[in-house]
Design a protein around this motif. Structure first.
Motif, PDB file in Angstrom:
ATOM      1  N   ARG A 139       0.819  -1.220   0.000  1.00 10.37           N
ATOM      2  CA  ARG A 139       0.000   0.000   0.000  1.00 10.37           C
ATOM      3  C   ARG A 139       0.851   1.267   0.000  1.00 10.37           C
ATOM      4  NH1 ARG A 139      -5.200  -1.599  -1.183  1.00 10.37           N
ATOM      5  NH2 ARG A 139      -5.544  -3.653  -0.203  1.00 10.37           N
ATOM      6  N   LEU A 140       2.159   1.113  -0.111  1.00  9.69           N
ATOM      7  CA  LEU A 140       3.045   2.269   0.010  1.00  9.69           C
ATOM      8  C   LEU A 140       2.794   3.301  -1.081  1.00  9.69           C
ATOM      9  CD1 LEU A 140       5.340   3.789   1.328  1.00  9.69           C
ATOM     10  CD2 LEU A 140       6.957   2.335   0.098  1.00  9.69           C
ATOM     11  N   ASP A 141       2.705   2.884  -2.329  1.00 14.29           N
ATOM     12  CA  ASP A 141       2.488   3.838  -3.411  1.00 14.29           C
ATOM     13  C   ASP A 141       1.149   4.558  -3.264  1.00 14.29           C
ATOM     14  OD1 ASP A 141       4.925   3.263  -4.499  1.00 14.29           O
ATOM     15  OD2 ASP A 141       4.169   2.197  -6.252  1.00 14.29           O
ATOM     16  N   ASP A 142       0.125   3.827  -2.818  1.00 11.28           N
ATOM     17  CA  ASP A 142      -1.179   4.462  -2.596  1.00 11.28           C
ATOM     18  C   ASP A 142      -1.067   5.553  -1.540  1.00 11.28           C
ATOM     19  OD1 ASP A 142      -2.388   2.802  -4.442  1.00 11.28           O
ATOM     20  OD2 ASP A 142      -3.107   1.372  -2.934  1.00 11.28           O
ATOM     21  N   ASN A 143      -0.297   5.264  -0.489  1.00 14.27           N
ATOM     22  CA  ASN A 143      -0.144   6.248   0.566  1.00 14.27           C
ATOM     23  C   ASN A 143       0.653   7.456   0.095  1.00 14.27           C
ATOM     24  OD1 ASN A 143       1.653   7.153   3.226  1.00 14.27           O
ATOM     25  ND2 ASN A 143      -0.507   6.761   3.657  1.00 14.27           N
ATOM     26  N   LEU A 144       1.669   7.216  -0.736  1.00 11.10           N
ATOM     27  CA  LEU A 144       2.451   8.335  -1.257  1.00 11.10           C
ATOM     28  C   LEU A 144       1.591   9.224  -2.154  1.00 11.10           C
ATOM     29  CD1 LEU A 144       5.889   6.646  -2.067  1.00 11.10           C
ATOM     30  CD2 LEU A 144       5.187   7.892  -0.005  1.00 11.10           C
ATOM     31  N   ARG A 145       0.673   8.627  -2.891  1.00 13.86           N
ATOM     32  CA  ARG A 145      -0.251   9.435  -3.690  1.00 13.86           C
ATOM     33  C   ARG A 145      -1.061  10.366  -2.790  1.00 13.86           C
ATOM     34  NH1 ARG A 145      -5.506   9.031  -4.517  1.00 13.86           N
ATOM     35  NH2 ARG A 145      -5.606   6.899  -3.713  1.00 13.86           N
ATOM     36  N   LEU A 146      -1.499   9.845  -1.668  1.00 12.50           N
ATOM     37  CA  LEU A 146      -2.276  10.663  -0.729  1.00 12.50           C
ATOM     38  C   LEU A 146      -1.425  11.767  -0.115  1.00 12.50           C
ATOM     39  CD1 LEU A 146      -4.227   7.744   0.895  1.00 12.50           C
ATOM     40  CD2 LEU A 146      -5.231   9.584  -0.446  1.00 12.50           C
ATOM     41  N   GLN A 147      -0.165  11.447   0.175  1.00 18.16           N
ATOM     42  CA  GLN A 147       0.716  12.482   0.710  1.00 18.16           C
ATOM     43  C   GLN A 147       0.874  13.620  -0.290  1.00 18.16           C
ATOM     44  OE1 GLN A 147       1.323  11.896   3.831  1.00 18.16           O
ATOM     45  NE2 GLN A 147       0.605   9.796   3.596  1.00 18.16           N
ATOM     46  N   LEU A 148       1.003  13.257  -1.567  1.00 17.00           N
ATOM     47  CA  LEU A 148       1.139  14.275  -2.604  1.00 17.00           C
ATOM     48  C   LEU A 148      -0.148  15.073  -2.768  1.00 17.00           C
ATOM     49  CD1 LEU A 148       3.171  12.195  -5.192  1.00 17.00           C
ATOM     50  CD2 LEU A 148       3.925  14.345  -4.141  1.00 17.00           C
ATOM     51  N   GLU A 149      -1.282  14.395  -2.678  1.00 15.42           N
ATOM     52  CA  GLU A 149      -2.559  15.102  -2.755  1.00 15.42           C
ATOM     53  C   GLU A 149      -2.677  16.100  -1.611  1.00 15.42           C
ATOM     54  OE1 GLU A 149      -5.714  12.137  -5.005  1.00 15.42           O
ATOM     55  OE2 GLU A 149      -5.618  12.102  -2.816  1.00 15.42           O
ATOM     56  N   ALA A 150      -2.268  15.673  -0.415  1.00 10.93           N
ATOM     57  CA  ALA A 150      -2.338  16.555   0.748  1.00 10.93           C
ATOM     58  C   ALA A 150      -1.432  17.768   0.571  1.00 10.93           C
ATOM     59  CB  ALA A 150      -1.951  15.786   2.010  1.00 10.93           C
ATOM     60  N   GLN A 151      -0.211  17.539   0.096  1.00  9.92           N
ATOM     61  CA  GLN A 151       0.732  18.637  -0.106  1.00  9.92           C
ATOM     62  C   GLN A 151       0.214  19.624  -1.146  1.00  9.92           C
ATOM     63  OE1 GLN A 151       4.580  16.996  -1.030  1.00  9.92           O
ATOM     64  NE2 GLN A 151       4.722  15.861   0.900  1.00  9.92           N
ATOM     65  N   LYS A 152      -0.321  19.086  -2.247  1.00  5.50           N
ATOM     66  CA  LYS A 152      -0.842  19.947  -3.308  1.00  5.50           C
ATOM     67  C   LYS A 152      -2.070  20.723  -2.840  1.00  5.50           C
ATOM     68  CE  LYS A 152       0.711  17.604  -7.519  1.00  5.50           C
ATOM     69  NZ  LYS A 152       0.269  17.106  -8.848  1.00  5.50           N
ATOM     70  N   LEU A 153      -2.928  20.070  -2.071  1.00 10.44           N
ATOM     71  CA  LEU A 153      -4.121  20.736  -1.562  1.00 10.44           C
ATOM     72  C   LEU A 153      -3.730  21.876  -0.628  1.00 10.44           C
ATOM     73  CD1 LEU A 153      -7.174  20.997  -1.166  1.00 10.44           C
ATOM     74  CD2 LEU A 153      -7.023  19.201   0.595  1.00 10.44           C
ATOM     75  N   ALA A 154      -2.807  21.606   0.276  1.00  6.23           N
ATOM     76  CA  ALA A 154      -2.356  22.644   1.204  1.00  6.23           C
ATOM     77  C   ALA A 154      -1.736  23.807   0.433  1.00  6.23           C
ATOM     78  CB  ALA A 154      -1.345  22.064   2.195  1.00  6.23           C
ATOM     79  N   SER A 155      -0.941  23.483  -0.573  1.00  6.87           N
ATOM     80  CA  SER A 155      -0.321  24.533  -1.382  1.00  6.87           C
ATOM     81  C   SER A 155      -1.374  25.355  -2.116  1.00  6.87           C
ATOM     82  CB  SER A 155       0.648  23.907  -2.388  1.00  6.87           C
ATOM     83  OG  SER A 155       1.246  24.903  -3.201  1.00  6.87           O
ATOM     84  N   ARG A 156      -2.385  24.694  -2.663  1.00  7.53           N
ATOM     85  CA  ARG A 156      -3.450  25.390  -3.370  1.00  7.53           C
ATOM     86  C   ARG A 156      -4.200  26.345  -2.425  1.00  7.53           C
ATOM     87  NH1 ARG A 156      -6.266  23.741  -7.892  1.00  7.53           N
ATOM     88  NH2 ARG A 156      -4.194  22.983  -8.496  1.00  7.53           N
ATOM     89  N   LEU A 157      -4.306  25.930  -1.178  1.00 11.90           N
ATOM     90  CA  LEU A 157      -5.014  26.742  -0.178  1.00 11.90           C
ATOM     91  C   LEU A 157      -4.110  27.791   0.461  1.00 11.90           C
ATOM     92  CD1 LEU A 157      -7.003  23.861   1.575  1.00 11.90           C
ATOM     93  CD2 LEU A 157      -7.940  25.579   0.016  1.00 11.90           C
ATOM     94  N   GLY A 158      -2.825  27.773   0.110  1.00 13.26           N
ATOM     95  CA  GLY A 158      -1.887  28.727   0.687  1.00 13.26           C
ATOM     96  C   GLY A 158      -1.590  28.467   2.145  1.00 13.26           C
ATOM     97  N   THR A 159      -1.568  27.184   2.527  1.00 17.69           N
ATOM     98  CA  THR A 159      -1.367  26.832   3.939  1.00 17.69           C
ATOM     99  C   THR A 159      -0.528  25.563   4.007  1.00 17.69           C
ATOM    100  OG1 THR A 159      -2.529  26.430   6.026  1.00 17.69           O
ATOM    101  CG2 THR A 159      -3.525  25.499   4.039  1.00 17.69           C
ATOM    102  N   ASP A 160      -0.554  24.874   5.151  1.00 12.39           N
ATOM    103  CA  ASP A 160       0.073  23.564   5.241  1.00 12.39           C
ATOM    104  C   ASP A 160      -0.884  22.614   5.946  1.00 12.39           C
ATOM    105  OD1 ASP A 160       0.604  23.436   8.168  1.00 12.39           O
ATOM    106  OD2 ASP A 160       2.022  25.057   7.748  1.00 12.39           O
ATOM    107  N   THR A 161      -0.507  21.341   6.018  1.00 13.26           N
ATOM    108  CA  THR A 161      -1.429  20.315   6.502  1.00 13.26           C
ATOM    109  C   THR A 161      -1.732  20.391   7.998  1.00 13.26           C
ATOM    110  OG1 THR A 161       0.407  18.756   6.769  1.00 13.26           O
ATOM    111  CG2 THR A 161      -0.779  18.719   4.666  1.00 13.26           C
ATOM    112  N   SER A 162      -1.051  21.251   8.713  1.00 11.61           N
ATOM    113  CA  SER A 162      -1.308  21.373  10.151  1.00 11.61           C
ATOM    114  C   SER A 162      -2.262  22.522  10.473  1.00 11.61           C
ATOM    115  CB  SER A 162       0.006  21.590  10.910  1.00 11.61           C
ATOM    116  OG  SER A 162       0.560  22.864  10.598  1.00 11.61           O
ATOM    117  N   GLN A 163      -2.636  23.303   9.462  1.00 12.84           N
ATOM    118  CA  GLN A 163      -3.414  24.519   9.701  1.00 12.84           C
ATOM    119  C   GLN A 163      -4.910  24.314   9.490  1.00 12.84           C
ATOM    120  OE1 GLN A 163      -1.988  27.311  11.015  1.00 12.84           O
ATOM    121  NE2 GLN A 163      -0.228  25.914  11.133  1.00 12.84           N
TER     122      GLN A 163
END
Length: 216
Positions: A139-163
């Motif tokens: 499941r590692l690649d699936d999880n890495l896809r989610l990490q990338l989605e999270a990073q891109k989403l945070a970037s799109r929102l102008g924030t980070d995943t802790s905010q």
């Protein structure tokens, strides 16, 4: 590496190794389903298979029986944590889609390559993800896809995943998907996009030496 690990910690529970058994008495309002997300069922069988993947990977990594039993006894929430991750995966994917975000196979491979170089190879990365985040190698690649989605989403929102802005987007996705958990696994907090334990005196957890999940 530190930022990526921090993201992984946000999105996946730090699970040790084997699974508790969950048995319940009384009526089941979700026959055969551990959760329903966006009208799609996550079946109990799917959940148990995912838990079994982690357990088998941990068993292979810890061949000594005594040490393995210590790993089993040190974990009391793998099944519930795994369900949390399975639901959150879908919530995050919905939030990313809502914001026009996608991840390519090439991006996943690039991220994996970077992490493998820092972890000392493919095996080192798989072991780290298994031990720290409860992610089976398959499941590692699936999880890495989610990490990338999270990073891109945070970037799109102008924030980070802790905010709060990031989690507000996940909360909106949770509402859209109408997440509904089988009460034996708790409930879904829409505002926090997180599974929470419910007050269910008819549910009890036990662990056996074999670590095999059963449902009553």
């Amino acid at each position: 590496m530190h930022r990526r690990r921090r993201t992984a910690l946000v999105l996946t529970a730090a699970i040790a190794a084997a699974a508790p058994l969950l048995t319940a008495c009384g009526n089941d309002a979700h026959p055969g389903a551990a959760a329903v997300v966006g009208g799609q069922r996550i079946t109990v069988a799917q959940l148990e298979n995912r838990v079994d993947e982690v357990r088998k990977a941990q068993r292979a990594a810890v061949p000594n029986e005594t040490q393995y039993q210590q790993v089993v006894s040190s974990t009391s929430s793998l099944t519930r944590d795994t369900l949390h991750n399975m639901v959150l995966d879908r919530v995050l994917h919905r939030a990313a889609r809502d914001h026009g975000i996608s991840v390519t196979r090439k991006e996943i491979q690039q991220m994996r390559g970077d992490l493998e170089r820092q972890a000392g190879g493919s095996k080192g990365l798989e072991t780290a993800w298994l031990q720290k985040y409860g992610i089976a190698p398959a499941r590692l690649d699936d999880n890495l896809r989610l990490q990338l989605e999270a990073q891109k989403l945070a970037s799109r929102l102008g924030t980070d995943t802790s905010q709060p802005a990031f989690w507000k987007a996940l909360s909106k996705a949770s509402e859209e998907l109408h997440v509904d958990l089988n009460p034996r696994y708790g409930s879904w907090d829409v505002q926090k996009s997180s599974r929470v334990d419910a007050e269910t005196p008819w549910v009890r957890e036990v662990t056996t030496a074999g670590g095999q999940p059963v449902t009553a």
